[in-house]
Enzyme design. Structure first.
Site, PDB file in Angstrom:
ATOM      1  N   ASP A  32      -0.376  11.932   0.853  1.00 40.66           N
ATOM      2  CA  ASP A  32      -1.625  12.976   1.268  1.00 40.66           C
ATOM      3  C   ASP A  32      -2.700  12.059   1.528  1.00 40.66           C
ATOM      4  O   ASP A  32      -2.647  10.650   1.621  1.00 40.66           O
ATOM      5  CB  ASP A  32      -1.629  13.960   0.124  1.00 40.66           C
ATOM      6  CG  ASP A  32      -2.292  13.494  -1.275  1.00 40.66           C
ATOM      7  OD1 ASP A  32      -2.423  12.223  -1.456  1.00 40.66           O
ATOM      8  OD2 ASP A  32      -2.827  14.076  -2.111  1.00 40.66           O
ATOM      9  N   TRP A  87       0.915  -1.285  -0.143  1.00 46.18           N
ATOM     10  CA  TRP A  87      -0.243  -0.110  -0.208  1.00 46.18           C
ATOM     11  C   TRP A  87       0.809   1.112  -0.060  1.00 46.18           C
ATOM     12  O   TRP A  87       2.140   1.059   0.080  1.00 46.18           O
ATOM     13  CB  TRP A  87      -0.784  -0.090   1.307  1.00 46.18           C
ATOM     14  CG  TRP A  87      -1.927   0.938   0.958  1.00 46.18           C
ATOM     15  CD1 TRP A  87      -2.447   2.116   1.595  1.00 46.18           C
ATOM     16  CD2 TRP A  87      -3.303   0.823   0.135  1.00 46.18           C
ATOM     17  NE1 TRP A  87      -3.657   2.710   1.008  1.00 46.18           N
ATOM     18  CE2 TRP A  87      -4.124   1.856   0.152  1.00 46.18           C
ATOM     19  CE3 TRP A  87      -3.557  -0.259  -0.805  1.00 46.18           C
ATOM     20  CZ2 TRP A  87      -5.161   1.871  -0.647  1.00 46.18           C
ATOM     21  CZ3 TRP A  87      -4.745  -0.231  -1.692  1.00 46.18           C
ATOM     22  CH2 TRP A  87      -5.543   0.846  -1.378  1.00 46.18           C
ATOM     23  N   GLU A 113     -18.206   5.788  -2.296  1.00 41.62           N
ATOM     24  CA  GLU A 113     -17.030   6.779  -2.290  1.00 41.62           C
ATOM     25  C   GLU A 113     -17.283   7.936  -3.145  1.00 41.62           C
ATOM     26  O   GLU A 113     -16.975   9.010  -2.741  1.00 41.62           O
ATOM     27  CB  GLU A 113     -15.703   5.989  -2.631  1.00 41.62           C
ATOM     28  CG  GLU A 113     -14.543   6.585  -2.552  1.00 41.62           C
ATOM     29  CD  GLU A 113     -13.306   5.810  -2.901  1.00 41.62           C
ATOM     30  OE1 GLU A 113     -13.261   5.567  -4.037  1.00 41.62           O
ATOM     31  OE2 GLU A 113     -12.700   5.530  -2.245  1.00 41.62           O
ATOM     32  N   GLU A 133      -3.497   9.357  -1.108  1.00 41.12           N
ATOM     33  CA  GLU A 133      -2.067   8.512  -1.026  1.00 41.12           C
ATOM     34  C   GLU A 133      -1.410   8.685  -2.224  1.00 41.12           C
ATOM     35  O   GLU A 133      -1.179   7.819  -2.937  1.00 41.12           O
ATOM     36  CB  GLU A 133      -2.977   7.123  -1.108  1.00 41.12           C
ATOM     37  CG  GLU A 133      -4.028   7.068   0.217  1.00 41.12           C
ATOM     38  CD  GLU A 133      -4.657   5.727   0.650  1.00 41.12           C
ATOM     39  OE1 GLU A 133      -4.258   5.454   1.640  1.00 41.12           O
ATOM     40  OE2 GLU A 133      -5.176   5.331  -0.420  1.00 41.12           O
TER      41      GLU A 133
HETATM   42  C1  BGC Z   1      -8.483   7.160  -0.617  1.00 42.41           C
HETATM   43  C2  BGC Z   1      -8.280   7.371   0.876  1.00 42.41           C
HETATM   44  C3  BGC Z   1      -9.066   6.420   1.795  1.00 42.41           C
HETATM   45  C4  BGC Z   1      -8.939   5.126   1.331  1.00 42.41           C
HETATM   46  C5  BGC Z   1      -9.868   4.272   1.994  1.00 42.41           C
HETATM   47  C6  BGC Z   1      -8.508   5.780  -0.805  1.00 42.41           C
HETATM   48  O1  BGC Z   1      -8.907   5.446  -2.277  1.00 42.41           O
HETATM   49  O2  BGC Z   1      -7.591   7.861  -1.413  1.00 42.41           O
HETATM   50  O3  BGC Z   1      -8.619   8.732   1.384  1.00 42.41           O
HETATM   51  O4  BGC Z   1      -8.679   6.414   2.913  1.00 42.41           O
HETATM   52  O5  BGC Z   1      -9.327   4.862  -0.093  1.00 42.41           O
HETATM   53  O6  BGC Z   1     -11.287   4.676   1.909  1.00 42.41           O
END
Ligand code: BGC
Length: 389
Positions: free
Chosen positions: A173, A123, A340, A176
């Site tokens: 950030d 990750w 999301e 990610e």
């Molecule tokens: C996002 C992160 C989030 C993670 C789990 C990623 O795609 O960029 O901000 O913490 O998913 O939800």
């Protein structure tokens, strides 16, 4: 001055309130028996993992909803996970103090398996924002429900010590990405977390003093190098920028106003930051992460609509806040799950399919989306009465 709550028709109010009950049920139903909040129980790339970032905001939503037991269990879980890493963190701090170069893979992870391990899937580690967010969330929960922080102190001290040493290291950030940069939203989360825990009076005097000092250093660095002031194309009122030295906008910057207070709500720079986020990234109430986003084609994120709405509510603009809440409710699935992101307005439509092929449909439900919905609904007074939860 706060605007009155705008008129909402009775069916709309019922729909918005019903989605708070559903959000609570989704989060509670998926919480691991050990306390972790999974980011998204079924999504291929997140299954089996809990993030401190998602978890902190999810916990805040559940705390506002009044599910103290669920939130206590989450903070107990984080405490156990971090306390078990106390020696690892002490070793990292000693190595940094001795001037050793620490590779990223020696740092704490961004996400944990439910039993607190790193997991075996690679990750985008390392990220520091979640550690600050968790400190903020545990303090906020304890204050709201008049709970003693002692119970969580073994985890709190590890998070504090880790941040006191590594707060200004470049890292990935909130999304990610860009490990080579120092991100203003990350500094905001660290500022908010360290200041909250220092002001809570739970730390020993040395940690308290150092936490306040680093919180101020994080703010100072962000204001000195992380705004658009004096940069080419500088608008009349400078705003916070995506990373130090950049002029780009990122929706996560709204959190530097509320809840993390890196810049105080109502100040010129806070207002200019929220305006920049809205101008660049808000389309019909749904909010993009940043203009160059290509993840699933760069759709609109429900949790960011709630974050901007939360800031609108804090600024007294309740009609503006409600607009975001309604947009989120409009994008719940038929059985009341919040994804999301949604593809109504894509910034990079040509990039959507590659992600669908790689990871399958967008993460749904995303517990962080549900947690943020609870927060914004609470800001608007739309949680059900206690006896109807
Ligand atoms: C996002 C992160 C989030 C993670 C789990 C990623 O795609 O960029 O901000 O913490 O998913 O939800």
């Amino acid at each position: 001055m706060t605007d009155p709550i705008p008129a909402i028709s009775s069916p709309d109010r019922e729909r918005l309130v019903a989605l708070t009950r559903r959000s609570h049920a989704v989060i509670a139903g998926h919480q691991d028996p050990g306390g972790a909040y999974p980011a998204s129980p079924t999504f291929s790339a997140y299954r089996g993992y809990a993030w401190l970032r998602d978890g902190a905001f999810t916990a805040e939503g559940m705390s506002r909803y009044g599910d103290v037991g669920s939130v206590d269990r989450f903070h107990d879980w984080v405490t156990d996970v971090l306390a078990a890493r106390a020696e690892q963190v002490a070793g990292l701090i000693a190595a940094a103090g001795a001037g050793q170069d620490l590779p990223l893979d020696r740092m704490l992870p961004t996400r944990f398996t439910f039993d607190g391990a790193d997991g075996s899937d690679p990750w985008w580690d390392f990220q520091t924002d979640g550690y600050g967010m968790w400190l903020w969330a545990v303090v906020t929960h304890a204050r709201r429900h008049a709970l003693a922080l002692d119970r969580w102190l073994p985890g709190v001290e590890v998070a504090v010590d880790y941040l006191l040493t590594f707060w200004d290291r470049p890292c990935y950030d909130w999304w990610e990405e860009h490990v080579e940069q120092r991100h203003v939203s990350t500094l905001g989360a660290i500022h908010g977390g360290l200041r909250a825990i220092a002001e809570a009076g739970a730390l020993d005097p040395t940690r308290t003093r150092r936490a306040l000092h680093v919180a101020e250093q994080a703010r100072g660095l962000a204001l000195a190098e992380g705004t658009t002031a004096g940069r080419a194309g500088d608008p009349a009122a400078p705003h916070l920028a995506k990373w130090l030295g950049s002029t780009a906008v990122d929706a996560s910057l709204a959190a530097c106003v509320a809840p993390f207070g890196l810049v105080e709500p109502g100040t010129t720079i806070a207002a200019a930051t929220l305006d920049a986020v809205a101008r660049d990234l808000d389309v019909d109430g749904g909010v993009h992460r940043f203009r160059a986003d290509v993840f699933y084609g760069g759709g609109q994120w429900l949790l960011l609509a709630c974050l901007l709405g939360w800031n609108r509510a804090v600024a007294g603009d309740r009609a503006g806040a409600l607009r975001h809440l309604q947009w989120v409710a409009d994008h719940a699935t038929e059985d009341g799950e919040l994804p999301e992101q949604v593809p109504d307005h894509l910034l990079a439509p040509e990039r959507r399919d590659e992600w669908l092929e790689r990871w399958g449909p967008v993460a749904t439900p995303l517990l962080w989306s549900h947690g943020m919905y609870l927060i914004l609904a609470d800001e608007l007074g739309l949680l059900p009465e206690d006896d109807q939860r």
